[in-house]
Design a protein around this motif. Structure first.
Motif, short mmCIF file in Angstrom:
data_model
loop_
_atom_site.label_atom_id
_atom_site.label_comp_id
_atom_site.label_asym_id
_atom_site.label_seq_id
_atom_site.Cartn_x
_atom_site.Cartn_y
_atom_site.Cartn_z
N ALA A 66 23.21 37.95 59.49
CA ALA A 66 23.25 37.65 58.21
C ALA A 66 22.12 38.02 56.91
O ALA A 66 22.55 37.54 55.90
CB ALA A 66 22.80 36.13 58.52
N TRP A 67 21.09 37.68 57.64
CA TRP A 67 19.88 37.78 56.15
C TRP A 67 20.15 39.10 56.09
O TRP A 67 19.90 39.93 55.14
CB TRP A 67 19.16 38.06 57.75
N LYS A 68 20.80 40.79 56.23
CA LYS A 68 21.21 42.08 55.92
C LYS A 68 21.90 41.38 55.37
O LYS A 68 21.52 42.49 53.92
CB LYS A 68 21.34 42.62 57.26
N LYS A 69 22.86 41.14 55.42
CA LYS A 69 24.23 40.96 55.15
C LYS A 69 23.68 39.68 52.86
O LYS A 69 23.85 40.95 51.81
CB LYS A 69 25.21 39.95 54.76
N CYS A 70 22.86 38.76 53.64
CA CYS A 70 22.34 38.50 51.73
C CYS A 70 21.53 39.65 51.61
O CYS A 70 21.55 40.00 50.17
CB CYS A 70 21.29 37.45 52.20
N PHE A 71 20.44 40.61 51.61
CA PHE A 71 19.93 41.15 51.17
C PHE A 71 20.59 42.29 50.59
O PHE A 71 19.95 42.90 49.42
CB PHE A 71 18.52 42.18 52.14
N LEU B 83 17.72 29.37 58.45
CA LEU B 83 18.38 30.28 59.26
C LEU B 83 17.63 29.39 60.32
O LEU B 83 18.35 29.97 62.21
CB LEU B 83 19.16 31.66 59.23
N LEU B 84 16.47 30.15 60.43
CA LEU B 84 15.09 30.09 61.76
C LEU B 84 15.83 28.48 62.22
O LEU B 84 15.08 28.52 63.70
CB LEU B 84 13.58 30.06 61.38
N VAL B 85 16.23 27.12 61.79
CA VAL B 85 16.43 25.61 62.36
C VAL B 85 17.64 26.78 63.94
O VAL B 85 17.30 26.12 64.94
CB VAL B 85 16.40 25.19 61.67
#
Length: 149
Positions: free
Chosen positions: A39-44, A54-56
């Motif tokens: 998900a972070w990759k998609k955001c980047f 998302l760490l939660v």
């Protein structure tokens, strides 16, 4: 059967409670962790801010390891008091499995929540409620095992 062997087998039940819970936590964290990274990759790639929240979700399945640890301590106490080992093995095996499966499925739910939140930026409270419901299964198993033991 001698006392040492019986005590060792009773302690096996305590070990099963913590280890099976931890296996489930590991599987759950692995599932959601991979999803959060994706998900972070998609955001980047889209030049969007990566949601730190998302760490939660990534950390949610670890709590089941604590529940397994609480059951383990109870079973260790019973083992030193001379509880019968077949019951101890059963309590550890079945409670550890149920708690671990709760953690694994929580991780899978959190993986979906990570993907959805990163795409929409909405729904965090709803996703957290779904995680809380499956967390309740582990809490119930822990409490009922403590009462039964």
């Amino acid at each position: 059967m001698d006392t040492n062997t019986s005590l060792s087998l009773a302690k096996l039940g305590a070990s099963l409670a913590i280890s099976l819970s931890a296996v489930g936590s590991g599987l759950g964290i692995g599932a959601v962790g991979m999803s959060a990274v994706g998900a972070w990759k998609k955001c980047f790639l889209q030049n969007k801010p990566a949601p730190f929240i998302l760490l939660v979700f990534v950390g949610a399945p670890i709590t089941q390891t604590f529940y397994g640890m609480i059951v383990m301590f109870k079973l260790l106490k019973l083992a030193t008091e001379g509880a019968l080992y077949p019951a101890m093995i059963g309590w550890g095996l079945f409670s550890g499995t149920a708690i671990g499966l709760s953690a694994w499925m929580q991780g899978r739910i959190a993986a979906c929540a990570s993907d959805a939140l990163s795409e929409t930026g909405q729904g965090f409270n709803n996703y957290l409620m779904a995680l809380g419901i499956i967390e309740s299964v582990a809490i119930f198993v822990m409490v009922f095992t403590l009462i039964a033991a």
